[in-house]
Design an enzyme around this catalytic site. Structure first.
Site, PDB file in Angstrom:
ATOM      1  N   ASP A   1       0.934  -1.381  -0.161  1.00 25.01           N
ATOM      2  CA  ASP A   1      -0.020   0.050  -0.571  1.00 25.01           C
ATOM      3  C   ASP A   1       1.232   1.524   0.053  1.00 25.01           C
ATOM      4  O   ASP A   1       1.569   1.084   0.376  1.00 25.01           O
ATOM      5  CB  ASP A   1      -0.693   0.045   1.515  1.00 25.01           C
ATOM      6  CG  ASP A   1       0.158   0.327   2.787  1.00 25.01           C
ATOM      7  OD1 ASP A   1       0.997  -0.585   3.235  1.00 25.01           O
ATOM      8  OD2 ASP A   1      -0.050   0.857   3.343  1.00 25.01           O
TER       9      ASP A   1
ATOM     10  N   GLU B   1      -4.154  -1.138   4.454  1.00 29.69           N
ATOM     11  CA  GLU B   1      -3.015  -0.900   5.886  1.00 29.69           C
ATOM     12  C   GLU B   1      -2.787   0.329   6.454  1.00 29.69           C
ATOM     13  O   GLU B   1      -2.191   0.577   6.993  1.00 29.69           O
ATOM     14  CB  GLU B   1      -1.341  -1.818   5.617  1.00 29.69           C
ATOM     15  CG  GLU B   1      -0.236  -2.043   6.935  1.00 29.69           C
ATOM     16  CD  GLU B   1       0.073  -1.090   7.037  1.00 29.69           C
ATOM     17  OE1 GLU B   1       0.912  -0.841   7.623  1.00 29.69           O
ATOM     18  OE2 GLU B   1       0.415  -0.134   5.501  1.00 29.69           O
ATOM     19  N   GLU B   2      -2.055   1.054   6.001  1.00 31.28           N
ATOM     20  CA  GLU B   2      -1.530   2.793   5.523  1.00 31.28           C
ATOM     21  C   GLU B   2      -2.600   2.899   6.347  1.00 31.28           C
ATOM     22  O   GLU B   2      -2.646   4.338   6.752  1.00 31.28           O
ATOM     23  CB  GLU B   2      -2.087   3.254   4.556  1.00 31.28           C
ATOM     24  CG  GLU B   2      -0.333   2.743   3.618  1.00 31.28           C
ATOM     25  CD  GLU B   2       1.310   3.275   4.434  1.00 31.28           C
ATOM     26  OE1 GLU B   2       0.780   3.733   5.905  1.00 31.28           O
ATOM     27  OE2 GLU B   2       1.867   3.210   4.649  1.00 31.28           O
TER      28      GLU B   2
ATOM     29  N   ASP C   1       7.177 -10.153  10.146  1.00 34.56           N
ATOM     30  CA  ASP C   1       6.199  -9.334   9.117  1.00 34.56           C
ATOM     31  C   ASP C   1       7.574  -8.834   7.621  1.00 34.56           C
ATOM     32  O   ASP C   1       8.910  -9.139   8.027  1.00 34.56           O
ATOM     33  CB  ASP C   1       6.241  -8.157  10.191  1.00 34.56           C
ATOM     34  CG  ASP C   1       5.278  -7.234  10.188  1.00 34.56           C
ATOM     35  OD1 ASP C   1       5.004  -6.963   8.611  1.00 34.56           O
ATOM     36  OD2 ASP C   1       4.266  -6.619  10.671  1.00 34.56           O
TER      37      ASP C   1
ATOM     38  N   ASP D   1       8.473   0.499  -0.602  1.00 37.39           N
ATOM     39  CA  ASP D   1       8.228   0.288   1.217  1.00 37.39           C
ATOM     40  C   ASP D   1       6.117  -0.257   0.632  1.00 37.39           C
ATOM     41  O   ASP D   1       5.840   1.018   0.617  1.00 37.39           O
ATOM     42  CB  ASP D   1       7.382   1.892   2.029  1.00 37.39           C
ATOM     43  CG  ASP D   1       7.151   1.355   3.560  1.00 37.39           C
ATOM     44  OD1 ASP D   1       6.867  -0.252   3.383  1.00 37.39           O
ATOM     45  OD2 ASP D   1       6.465   2.288   4.002  1.00 37.39           O
TER      46      ASP D   1
END
Length: 546
Positions: free
Chosen positions: A168, A235-236, A264, A201
Protein backbone atom coordinates in the site's frame (compact mmCIF):
# COMPACT_ATOMS: atom_id res chain seq x y z
CA UNK A 1 -15.38 -14.86 2.96
CA UNK A 2 -16.75 -11.62 1.61
CA UNK A 3 -14.75 -10.00 -1.17
CA UNK A 4 -14.94 -6.74 0.74
CA UNK A 5 -12.82 -8.33 3.44
CA UNK A 6 -10.27 -9.96 1.15
CA UNK A 7 -9.54 -13.38 -0.26
CA UNK A 8 -7.69 -16.34 1.17
CA UNK A 9 -5.79 -18.71 -1.10
CA UNK A 10 -4.85 -22.19 0.11
CA UNK A 11 -1.84 -24.00 -1.34
CA UNK A 12 -2.66 -27.51 -0.18
CA UNK A 13 0.21 -29.66 1.03
CA UNK A 14 -1.38 -32.59 -0.79
CA UNK A 15 -1.31 -31.06 -4.27
CA UNK A 16 0.13 -28.18 -6.29
CA UNK A 17 -3.16 -26.42 -6.89
CA UNK A 18 -4.18 -23.08 -5.44
CA UNK A 19 -7.74 -23.28 -4.15
CA UNK A 20 -9.59 -19.95 -4.16
CA UNK A 21 -12.41 -21.29 -2.03
CA UNK A 22 -12.71 -21.63 1.70
CA UNK A 23 -11.79 -25.10 3.03
CA UNK A 24 -14.49 -27.36 4.35
CA UNK A 25 -15.20 -27.35 8.06
CA UNK A 26 -13.74 -30.83 8.33
CA UNK A 27 -10.48 -29.72 6.71
CA UNK A 28 -10.26 -26.72 9.02
CA UNK A 29 -10.90 -28.85 12.08
CA UNK A 30 -8.35 -31.48 11.05
CA UNK A 31 -5.70 -28.94 10.14
CA UNK A 32 -6.25 -26.97 13.33
CA UNK A 33 -6.00 -30.09 15.45
CA UNK A 34 -2.80 -31.15 13.70
CA UNK A 35 -1.15 -27.75 14.09
CA UNK A 36 -2.11 -27.32 17.72
CA UNK A 37 -0.69 -30.76 18.53
CA UNK A 38 2.81 -29.56 17.53
CA UNK A 39 4.19 -27.13 20.11
CA UNK A 40 6.61 -24.45 18.97
CA UNK A 41 9.52 -25.79 21.00
CA UNK A 42 9.43 -29.07 19.06
CA UNK A 43 10.41 -27.42 15.80
CA UNK A 44 13.52 -29.04 14.26
CA UNK A 45 16.87 -27.86 15.48
CA UNK A 46 18.95 -25.71 13.11
CA UNK A 47 21.12 -27.63 10.64
CA UNK A 48 24.60 -26.25 10.00
CA UNK A 49 25.88 -25.99 6.44
CA UNK A 50 29.17 -27.29 7.73
CA UNK A 51 27.60 -30.72 7.99
CA UNK A 52 27.81 -32.83 4.84
CA UNK A 53 24.90 -35.06 5.80
CA UNK A 54 21.58 -34.95 3.96
CA UNK A 55 19.53 -35.55 7.08
CA UNK A 56 15.90 -34.55 6.69
CA UNK A 57 14.71 -31.14 7.77
CA UNK A 58 11.46 -29.27 7.55
CA UNK A 59 10.55 -28.11 4.04
CA UNK A 60 9.37 -24.85 5.52
CA UNK A 61 13.00 -23.89 6.11
CA UNK A 62 13.59 -24.45 2.41
CA UNK A 63 10.58 -22.32 1.53
CA UNK A 64 11.66 -19.46 3.76
CA UNK A 65 15.27 -19.57 2.59
CA UNK A 66 14.12 -19.27 -1.03
CA UNK A 67 11.79 -16.40 -0.14
CA UNK A 68 14.66 -14.72 1.68
CA UNK A 69 17.06 -15.13 -1.23
CA UNK A 70 14.63 -13.74 -3.75
CA UNK A 71 13.62 -10.96 -1.39
CA UNK A 72 17.27 -9.90 -1.14
CA UNK A 73 17.63 -10.07 -4.93
CA UNK A 74 14.60 -7.93 -5.75
CA UNK A 75 15.41 -5.52 -2.92
CA UNK A 76 18.51 -4.38 -4.82
CA UNK A 77 16.50 -1.56 -6.43
CA UNK A 78 16.05 -0.02 -2.98
CA UNK A 79 18.80 -1.47 -0.80
CA UNK A 80 22.15 -1.08 -2.53
CA UNK A 81 24.34 -4.15 -2.07
CA UNK A 82 26.97 -3.63 0.57
CA UNK A 83 30.53 -4.37 -0.63
CA UNK A 84 31.53 -7.57 1.12
CA UNK A 85 35.03 -8.11 2.49
CA UNK A 86 35.82 -11.18 4.55
CA UNK A 87 37.01 -9.77 7.86
CA UNK A 88 39.59 -11.41 10.10
CA UNK A 89 39.29 -11.67 13.82
CA UNK A 90 40.09 -8.42 15.62
CA UNK A 91 41.32 -7.09 18.91
CA UNK A 92 38.54 -5.81 21.17
CA UNK A 93 40.56 -2.83 22.39
CA UNK A 94 41.53 -4.44 25.65
CA UNK A 95 37.99 -5.66 26.41
CA UNK A 96 37.40 -9.26 25.50
CA UNK A 97 33.97 -9.94 24.03
CA UNK A 98 32.31 -12.68 26.11
CA UNK A 99 31.17 -15.60 24.00
CA UNK A 100 27.62 -15.26 25.31
CA UNK A 101 27.20 -11.72 23.90
CA UNK A 102 25.32 -11.80 20.61
CA UNK A 103 25.98 -15.48 19.78
CA UNK A 104 25.47 -16.31 16.10
CA UNK A 105 23.45 -19.15 14.60
CA UNK A 106 25.19 -20.98 11.74
CA UNK A 107 23.81 -20.90 8.21
CA UNK A 108 20.70 -22.99 7.58
CA UNK A 109 20.01 -24.64 4.25
CA UNK A 110 17.23 -27.07 3.34
CA UNK A 111 18.40 -30.68 3.47
CA UNK A 112 15.42 -32.60 2.16
CA UNK A 113 14.94 -30.28 -0.82
CA UNK A 114 18.57 -29.37 -1.32
CA UNK A 115 18.39 -29.92 -5.10
CA UNK A 116 15.46 -27.49 -5.43
CA UNK A 117 17.33 -24.95 -3.33
CA UNK A 118 20.40 -25.23 -5.54
CA UNK A 119 18.48 -25.03 -8.82
CA UNK A 120 16.36 -22.07 -7.73
CA UNK A 121 19.42 -20.21 -6.50
CA UNK A 122 21.03 -20.65 -9.89
CA UNK A 123 17.81 -19.57 -11.63
CA UNK A 124 17.56 -16.35 -9.67
CA UNK A 125 21.13 -15.42 -10.62
CA UNK A 126 20.43 -15.50 -14.37
CA UNK A 127 19.87 -12.41 -16.50
CA UNK A 128 16.73 -14.01 -17.92
CA UNK A 129 15.09 -14.17 -14.48
CA UNK A 130 16.22 -10.65 -13.58
CA UNK A 131 14.70 -9.34 -16.80
CA UNK A 132 11.46 -11.12 -15.94
CA UNK A 133 11.47 -9.64 -12.44
CA UNK A 134 11.83 -6.13 -13.87
CA UNK A 135 8.54 -6.54 -15.73
CA UNK A 136 6.52 -7.41 -12.64
CA UNK A 137 4.01 -4.74 -11.66
CA UNK A 138 1.98 -4.56 -8.47
CA UNK A 139 -1.29 -2.66 -8.40
CA UNK A 140 -1.29 -0.24 -5.48
CA UNK A 141 -4.31 1.73 -4.44
CA UNK A 142 -4.49 4.69 -2.14
CA UNK A 143 -6.97 4.63 0.70
CA UNK A 144 -7.91 6.78 3.64
CA UNK A 145 -11.21 7.46 5.33
CA UNK A 146 -10.65 11.16 4.66
CA UNK A 147 -9.09 11.01 1.20
CA UNK A 148 -10.98 8.22 -0.57
CA UNK A 149 -9.42 5.04 -1.92
CA UNK A 150 -5.83 4.50 -0.67
CA UNK A 151 -4.10 1.20 0.39
CA UNK A 152 -3.45 -2.39 -0.41
CA UNK A 153 -2.05 -4.71 2.21
CA UNK A 154 -0.64 -8.09 1.19
CA UNK A 155 0.35 -10.91 3.48
CA UNK A 156 1.38 -14.52 3.14
CA UNK A 157 0.34 -16.81 5.96
CA UNK A 158 1.71 -20.30 6.49
CA UNK A 159 0.71 -22.80 9.15
CA UNK A 160 4.41 -22.97 9.88
CA UNK A 161 5.25 -19.39 8.99
CA UNK A 162 3.01 -16.33 9.09
CA UNK A 163 4.75 -13.89 6.73
CA UNK A 164 3.12 -10.46 6.55
CA UNK A 165 3.85 -7.93 3.81
CA UNK A 166 2.23 -4.84 2.31
CA UNK A 167 1.90 -3.08 -1.03
CA UNK A 168 0.00 0.00 0.00
CA UNK A 169 0.94 3.65 -0.30
CA UNK A 170 0.10 6.94 1.38
CA UNK A 171 -1.39 9.93 -0.44
CA UNK A 172 0.58 12.60 -2.25
CA UNK A 173 -0.13 16.28 -1.58
CA UNK A 174 -1.81 17.37 -4.86
CA UNK A 175 0.13 20.63 -5.04
CA UNK A 176 3.46 18.69 -5.08
CA UNK A 177 2.70 16.22 -7.89
CA UNK A 178 4.57 18.26 -10.51
CA UNK A 179 7.66 18.35 -8.27
CA UNK A 180 8.22 14.59 -8.55
CA UNK A 181 10.94 13.46 -10.95
CA UNK A 182 8.45 10.91 -12.33
CA UNK A 183 4.70 10.74 -11.61
CA UNK A 184 4.35 9.41 -8.04
CA UNK A 185 2.06 6.52 -8.94
CA UNK A 186 3.65 5.53 -12.26
CA UNK A 187 6.15 2.97 -10.99
CA UNK A 188 8.52 4.29 -13.65
CA UNK A 189 11.55 2.02 -14.25
CA UNK A 190 14.60 3.78 -15.69
CA UNK A 191 16.69 0.65 -16.13
CA UNK A 192 18.22 0.88 -12.66
CA UNK A 193 15.63 2.19 -10.22
CA UNK A 194 11.87 2.07 -9.78
CA UNK A 195 10.48 5.55 -9.14
CA UNK A 196 7.27 6.33 -7.31
CA UNK A 197 5.41 6.55 -4.04
CA UNK A 198 5.97 3.34 -2.10
CA UNK A 199 8.55 1.91 -4.49
CA UNK A 200 10.69 0.78 -1.56
CA UNK A 201 7.93 0.29 1.01
CA UNK A 202 7.34 -2.50 0.25
CA UNK A 203 6.79 -3.79 -3.27
CA UNK A 204 10.12 -5.61 -3.61
CA UNK A 205 9.46 -7.94 -0.69
CA UNK A 206 5.92 -8.64 -1.88
CA UNK A 207 7.15 -9.51 -5.38
CA UNK A 208 9.85 -11.71 -3.87
CA UNK A 209 7.37 -13.66 -1.76
CA UNK A 210 4.85 -14.19 -4.54
CA UNK A 211 7.51 -15.06 -7.12
CA UNK A 212 9.10 -17.55 -4.72
CA UNK A 213 5.75 -19.31 -4.20
CA UNK A 214 5.08 -19.32 -7.93
CA UNK A 215 8.52 -20.74 -8.74
CA UNK A 216 8.31 -23.40 -6.04
CA UNK A 217 4.96 -24.62 -7.34
CA UNK A 218 6.43 -24.83 -10.83
CA UNK A 219 9.14 -27.20 -9.54
CA UNK A 220 6.61 -29.57 -8.02
CA UNK A 221 7.48 -28.57 -4.48
CA UNK A 222 4.97 -29.81 -1.90
CA UNK A 223 5.11 -28.05 1.48
CA UNK A 224 4.92 -30.23 4.56
CA UNK A 225 2.08 -28.10 5.85
CA UNK A 226 -0.71 -26.28 4.07
CA UNK A 227 0.23 -22.75 2.98
CA UNK A 228 -2.35 -19.98 3.30
CA UNK A 229 -2.03 -16.70 1.41
CA UNK A 230 -4.15 -13.89 2.83
CA UNK A 231 -4.65 -10.51 1.17
CA UNK A 232 -5.95 -7.29 2.70
CA UNK A 233 -6.11 -3.77 1.36
CA UNK A 234 -5.91 -1.03 4.00
CA UNK A 235 -2.72 -1.29 6.04
CA UNK A 236 -1.90 2.41 5.74
CA UNK A 237 -5.20 3.36 7.32
CA UNK A 238 -4.93 0.93 10.23
CA UNK A 239 -6.04 -2.35 8.63
CA UNK A 240 -9.54 -2.23 10.10
CA UNK A 241 -11.18 -4.04 7.20
CA UNK A 242 -8.15 -5.96 5.96
CA UNK A 243 -5.68 -7.31 8.52
CA UNK A 244 -7.94 -6.98 11.54
CA UNK A 245 -10.79 -8.83 9.88
CA UNK A 246 -8.49 -11.45 8.39
CA UNK A 247 -6.90 -12.03 11.79
CA UNK A 248 -10.28 -13.00 13.23
CA UNK A 249 -10.95 -15.39 10.34
CA UNK A 250 -7.50 -16.98 10.48
CA UNK A 251 -7.67 -17.48 14.24
CA UNK A 252 -11.07 -19.13 13.86
CA UNK A 253 -9.66 -21.44 11.17
CA UNK A 254 -6.35 -22.45 12.74
CA UNK A 255 -6.61 -21.56 16.42
CA UNK A 256 -4.85 -19.02 18.61
CA UNK A 257 -1.57 -20.97 18.57
CA UNK A 258 -1.86 -22.14 14.98
CA UNK A 259 1.29 -20.43 13.74
CA UNK A 260 4.68 -21.42 15.08
CA UNK A 261 6.38 -18.36 13.59
CA UNK A 262 5.30 -14.92 12.39
CA UNK A 263 7.54 -12.97 10.00
CA UNK A 264 6.65 -9.33 9.26
CA UNK A 265 8.36 -6.94 6.85
CA UNK A 266 11.12 -6.42 9.40
CA UNK A 267 14.08 -4.09 9.41
CA UNK A 268 17.02 -3.97 7.04
CA UNK A 269 20.69 -4.70 6.82
CA UNK A 270 23.75 -2.59 6.21
CA UNK A 271 27.34 -1.92 7.14
CA UNK A 272 27.99 -0.51 10.60
CA UNK A 273 31.52 -0.01 11.93
CA UNK A 274 32.97 -2.41 9.39
CA UNK A 275 30.50 -5.28 9.85
CA UNK A 276 27.28 -5.97 7.96
CA UNK A 277 24.45 -6.11 10.48
CA UNK A 278 20.93 -7.47 9.93
CA UNK A 279 18.33 -6.46 12.51
CA UNK A 280 15.10 -8.49 12.29
CA UNK A 281 12.51 -6.84 14.49
CA UNK A 282 11.80 -8.82 17.64
CA UNK A 283 9.86 -5.89 19.09
CA UNK A 284 7.83 -3.06 17.66
CA UNK A 285 7.13 0.44 18.86
CA UNK A 286 3.67 1.54 19.91
CA UNK A 287 1.93 4.70 18.72
CA UNK A 288 -0.59 7.29 19.77
CA UNK A 289 -1.85 10.45 18.06
CA UNK A 290 -2.52 13.23 20.56
CA UNK A 291 -4.93 16.00 19.56
CA UNK A 292 -4.22 19.35 21.24
CA UNK A 293 -7.24 21.65 20.98
CA UNK A 294 -7.65 25.24 22.17
CA UNK A 295 -11.07 26.94 22.41
CA UNK A 296 -11.42 30.68 23.08
CA UNK A 297 -14.15 33.32 22.62
CA UNK A 298 -14.74 34.60 19.10
CA UNK A 299 -15.07 38.17 17.96
CA UNK A 300 -13.92 40.68 15.34
CA UNK A 301 -10.24 40.85 14.50
CA UNK A 302 -10.27 44.64 14.92
CA UNK A 303 -10.55 44.04 18.69
CA UNK A 304 -8.13 41.19 19.28
CA UNK A 305 -7.13 39.75 22.67
CA UNK A 306 -3.43 39.41 23.59
CA UNK A 307 -3.53 35.79 22.36
CA UNK A 308 -5.90 34.16 19.91
CA UNK A 309 -6.57 30.43 19.98
CA UNK A 310 -4.05 30.02 17.15
CA UNK A 311 -1.40 31.99 19.05
CA UNK A 312 -2.03 29.95 22.19
CA UNK A 313 -1.83 26.71 20.22
CA UNK A 314 1.44 27.83 18.66
CA UNK A 315 2.94 28.45 22.09
CA UNK A 316 1.76 25.04 23.30
CA UNK A 317 3.35 23.32 20.31
CA UNK A 318 6.64 25.13 20.88
CA UNK A 319 6.51 23.86 24.47
CA UNK A 320 5.96 20.30 23.24
CA UNK A 321 8.93 20.44 20.87
CA UNK A 322 11.13 22.04 23.51
CA UNK A 323 10.52 19.08 25.84
CA UNK A 324 11.24 15.85 23.96
CA UNK A 325 11.16 12.50 25.70
CA UNK A 326 14.27 11.34 27.50
CA UNK A 327 15.93 8.51 25.63
CA UNK A 328 17.73 5.53 27.17
CA UNK A 329 18.86 2.18 25.81
CA UNK A 330 17.26 0.40 28.75
CA UNK A 331 14.34 0.95 31.08
CA UNK A 332 14.96 3.02 34.23
CA UNK A 333 18.77 2.91 34.01
CA UNK A 334 19.17 5.16 37.05
CA UNK A 335 17.71 2.41 39.24
CA UNK A 336 20.15 -0.23 38.08
CA UNK A 337 23.12 0.33 40.38
CA UNK A 338 20.80 0.35 43.41
CA UNK A 339 19.84 -3.23 42.60
CA UNK A 340 23.11 -4.27 40.97
CA UNK A 341 23.29 -7.42 43.09
CA UNK A 342 19.84 -8.60 41.98
CA UNK A 343 20.41 -10.75 38.83
CA UNK A 344 16.71 -10.75 37.94
CA UNK A 345 16.62 -6.95 37.94
CA UNK A 346 19.83 -6.79 35.91
CA UNK A 347 18.36 -9.09 33.27
CA UNK A 348 15.15 -7.06 33.09
CA UNK A 349 16.79 -3.65 32.66
CA UNK A 350 19.56 -4.77 30.30
CA UNK A 351 17.40 -6.82 27.96
CA UNK A 352 15.93 -4.28 25.51
CA UNK A 353 16.44 -5.01 21.78
CA UNK A 354 18.32 -1.70 21.16
CA UNK A 355 20.72 -2.53 23.99
CA UNK A 356 21.31 -5.98 22.48
CA UNK A 357 21.93 -4.39 19.08
CA UNK A 358 24.77 -2.21 20.36
CA UNK A 359 26.19 -5.15 22.27
CA UNK A 360 26.28 -7.08 18.99
CA UNK A 361 28.20 -4.20 17.45
CA UNK A 362 30.69 -4.23 20.32
CA UNK A 363 31.16 -7.99 19.99
CA UNK A 364 31.41 -8.24 16.20
CA UNK A 365 32.17 -4.87 14.56
CA UNK A 366 35.93 -4.42 13.98
CA UNK A 367 35.90 -0.66 13.41
CA UNK A 368 33.97 0.48 16.46
CA UNK A 369 36.14 2.89 18.50
CA UNK A 370 37.91 1.17 21.40
CA UNK A 371 36.51 3.54 24.02
CA UNK A 372 32.97 3.02 22.79
CA UNK A 373 33.48 -0.75 22.71
CA UNK A 374 34.71 -0.75 26.31
CA UNK A 375 31.78 1.41 27.45
CA UNK A 376 29.24 -0.84 25.72
CA UNK A 377 30.78 -3.97 27.22
CA UNK A 378 30.93 -2.39 30.69
CA UNK A 379 27.38 -1.02 30.40
CA UNK A 380 26.06 -4.49 31.14
CA UNK A 381 26.90 -3.78 34.78
CA UNK A 382 27.60 -0.03 35.00
CA UNK A 383 25.25 2.92 34.59
CA UNK A 384 28.23 5.25 34.21
CA UNK A 385 29.45 3.25 31.21
CA UNK A 386 25.91 3.08 29.84
CA UNK A 387 25.54 6.86 29.92
CA UNK A 388 28.93 7.30 28.25
CA UNK A 389 27.92 4.90 25.48
CA UNK A 390 24.57 6.66 25.03
CA UNK A 391 26.29 10.03 24.70
CA UNK A 392 28.20 8.72 21.69
CA UNK A 393 25.53 6.52 20.13
CA UNK A 394 22.79 9.15 20.34
CA UNK A 395 24.76 11.62 18.26
CA UNK A 396 23.23 9.55 15.46
CA UNK A 397 19.74 11.09 15.39
CA UNK A 398 18.25 8.20 13.41
CA UNK A 399 19.37 5.69 16.04
CA UNK A 400 18.20 7.94 18.87
CA UNK A 401 14.76 8.20 17.26
CA UNK A 402 14.65 4.43 16.82
CA UNK A 403 15.33 3.87 20.52
CA UNK A 404 13.18 6.53 22.17
CA UNK A 405 9.62 7.82 22.08
CA UNK A 406 9.33 10.39 19.31
CA UNK A 407 6.99 13.30 18.68
CA UNK A 408 6.06 14.89 15.36
CA UNK A 409 3.48 17.66 14.88
CA UNK A 410 1.94 16.57 11.58
CA UNK A 411 -1.50 18.21 11.32
CA UNK A 412 -2.69 21.68 12.28
CA UNK A 413 -5.87 23.63 11.65
CA UNK A 414 -7.50 26.84 12.84
CA UNK A 415 -9.40 29.89 11.66
CA UNK A 416 -11.93 30.40 8.85
CA UNK A 417 -11.70 34.11 7.90
CA UNK A 418 -9.18 36.94 8.21
CA UNK A 419 -11.50 39.29 10.08
CA UNK A 420 -12.92 36.69 12.49
CA UNK A 421 -11.13 35.66 15.65
CA UNK A 422 -10.65 31.87 15.58
CA UNK A 423 -12.77 30.19 18.22
CA UNK A 424 -10.95 26.89 17.85
CA UNK A 425 -7.50 25.70 16.78
CA UNK A 426 -6.08 22.20 16.99
CA UNK A 427 -3.08 20.11 16.04
CA UNK A 428 -2.17 16.44 16.10
CA UNK A 429 1.11 15.15 17.52
CA UNK A 430 2.16 11.69 16.34
CA UNK A 431 4.13 9.65 18.88
CA UNK A 432 6.01 6.44 18.15
CA UNK A 433 6.37 4.88 21.59
CA UNK A 434 9.57 3.27 22.84
CA UNK A 435 9.46 -0.47 23.41
CA UNK A 436 10.35 0.33 27.02
CA UNK A 437 7.40 2.72 27.52
CA UNK A 438 3.60 2.74 27.12
CA UNK A 439 0.64 4.76 25.86
CA UNK A 440 -0.18 5.89 29.41
CA UNK A 441 3.38 7.11 30.05
CA UNK A 442 3.39 9.02 26.75
CA UNK A 443 0.09 10.74 27.46
CA UNK A 444 1.20 11.59 31.01
CA UNK A 445 4.32 13.25 29.59
CA UNK A 446 2.31 15.48 27.24
CA UNK A 447 -0.13 16.35 30.03
CA UNK A 448 2.63 17.41 32.42
CA UNK A 449 4.54 19.42 29.80
CA UNK A 450 1.58 21.73 29.13
CA UNK A 451 0.46 22.30 32.72
CA UNK A 452 2.47 25.46 33.34
CA UNK A 453 1.27 27.10 30.11
CA UNK A 454 -2.35 26.24 30.82
CA UNK A 455 -1.95 27.95 34.21
CA UNK A 456 -0.21 31.05 32.84
CA UNK A 457 -2.75 31.50 30.03
CA UNK A 458 -5.67 30.89 32.39
CA UNK A 459 -7.11 27.88 30.56
CA UNK A 460 -9.21 25.10 31.98
CA UNK A 461 -7.41 21.87 31.24
CA UNK A 462 -8.82 18.47 30.36
CA UNK A 463 -6.47 15.65 29.35
CA UNK A 464 -7.73 12.31 28.07
CA UNK A 465 -11.09 12.60 29.78
CA UNK A 466 -9.85 13.90 33.14
CA UNK A 467 -9.76 17.42 34.57
CA UNK A 468 -6.24 18.61 35.27
CA UNK A 469 -5.44 20.89 38.21
CA UNK A 470 -2.74 23.19 36.90
CA UNK A 471 -2.80 25.76 39.72
CA UNK A 472 -4.72 28.59 38.02
CA UNK A 473 -7.90 30.22 39.26
CA UNK A 474 -9.75 26.93 39.05
CA UNK A 475 -13.17 28.42 38.36
CA UNK A 476 -14.20 27.89 34.70
CA UNK A 477 -16.22 31.10 34.90
CA UNK A 478 -13.00 33.16 35.10
CA UNK A 479 -10.99 31.05 32.61
CA UNK A 480 -10.14 32.63 29.28
CA UNK A 481 -10.53 29.41 27.31
CA UNK A 482 -10.18 25.66 27.30
CA UNK A 483 -7.28 23.31 26.56
CA UNK A 484 -8.18 19.72 25.71
CA UNK A 485 -5.89 16.78 25.04
CA UNK A 486 -7.39 13.62 23.53
CA UNK A 487 -6.53 10.62 21.38
CA UNK A 488 -7.09 11.51 17.72
CA UNK A 489 -8.64 9.12 15.22
CA UNK A 490 -8.43 5.94 17.32
CA UNK A 491 -7.06 4.55 20.56
CA UNK A 492 -3.32 4.34 21.06
CA UNK A 493 -1.42 1.16 20.30
CA UNK A 494 0.88 -0.32 22.93
CA UNK A 495 4.37 -1.51 22.00
CA UNK A 496 4.27 -5.10 20.78
CA UNK A 497 5.52 -7.84 23.12
CA UNK A 498 9.14 -8.80 22.55
CA UNK A 499 9.67 -12.05 20.67
CA UNK A 500 12.09 -14.41 22.45
CA UNK A 501 15.54 -14.24 20.87
CA UNK A 502 17.39 -16.44 23.33
CA UNK A 503 16.56 -19.47 25.45
CA UNK A 504 14.26 -22.42 24.87
CA UNK A 505 11.52 -20.36 23.20
CA UNK A 506 13.83 -18.72 20.62
CA UNK A 507 13.77 -21.49 17.99
CA UNK A 508 11.86 -19.32 15.45
CA UNK A 509 14.43 -16.52 15.89
CA UNK A 510 17.29 -18.96 15.38
CA UNK A 511 15.67 -20.38 12.23
CA UNK A 512 15.18 -16.86 10.87
CA UNK A 513 18.76 -15.88 11.72
CA UNK A 514 20.26 -18.90 10.00
CA UNK A 515 18.03 -18.39 6.96
CA UNK A 516 19.09 -14.75 6.68
CA UNK A 517 22.74 -15.78 6.66
CA UNK A 518 22.17 -18.50 4.08
CA UNK A 519 20.19 -16.22 1.75
CA UNK A 520 22.70 -13.37 2.05
CA UNK A 521 25.74 -15.58 1.47
CA UNK A 522 24.20 -17.66 -1.33
CA UNK A 523 23.32 -14.60 -3.39
CA UNK A 524 26.90 -13.34 -3.10
CA UNK A 525 28.62 -16.73 -3.56
CA UNK A 526 30.16 -16.51 -0.11
CA UNK A 527 31.23 -19.93 1.10
CA UNK A 528 31.54 -21.13 4.65
CA UNK A 529 30.03 -19.89 7.88
CA UNK A 530 32.24 -16.85 8.49
CA UNK A 531 29.81 -14.31 9.96
CA UNK A 532 30.17 -11.88 7.06
CA UNK A 533 26.70 -10.81 8.12
CA UNK A 534 25.84 -10.67 11.82
CA UNK A 535 22.21 -11.02 12.90
CA UNK A 536 21.10 -8.99 15.90
CA UNK A 537 17.76 -8.42 17.65
CA UNK A 538 16.21 -5.18 16.40
CA UNK A 539 12.95 -3.26 16.53
CA UNK A 540 10.42 -1.85 14.08
CA UNK A 541 9.65 1.84 14.68
CA UNK A 542 6.06 1.91 13.48
CA UNK A 543 3.57 -0.70 14.69
CA UNK A 544 1.07 1.06 12.46
CA UNK A 545 0.77 2.60 9.03
CA UNK A 546 -1.20 5.58 10.34
Amino acid sequence: MSSAVGSIVFIDNRSHSALRTSPSEAMVANETTRILSIPTKLLPAPVSTQSQSRCSSTRAIGLFAVIGALGLLVNRVCWHDVPVTLLPTFDHGGTEAPTNICPQVPELIPQRDFDIWESLGATYDTDIFKAKAQRIKVLSLSFHSCFGVRGVEWSIVLTYLFVVWLADVVPVEPTTVDKWTHPPFSGHFDGTFVWGRGSCDDKSGLIGIMSAIETLLATGYEPTRTVVLAFGFDEESGGEYGAQTLAIELEAMFGQNGYAMIVDEGGGYGEQYGRILATPGVAEKGSVNVRIEVSTPGGHSSLPPPHTSIGILAELLVKIEANPFKVHLVCNPHLFETFVHDPDFRHETRDSPPFRTVQCLAAHAPNIPDNLRRDIMASAHSDKALRAAEDVLFTNSAFKNLVGTTQAIDIIQGGVKVNALPEQAWAVVNHRISTESSVAETEAHDTDVLKSLASRLNLTYTAFGKDVDCGNRGDPIFAYGNLTLSEAFESGLEPAPTTPFEGDDATPYRILSGSIKTAFNRHRNIGGDNDVIVVSPGIMPGNTGM
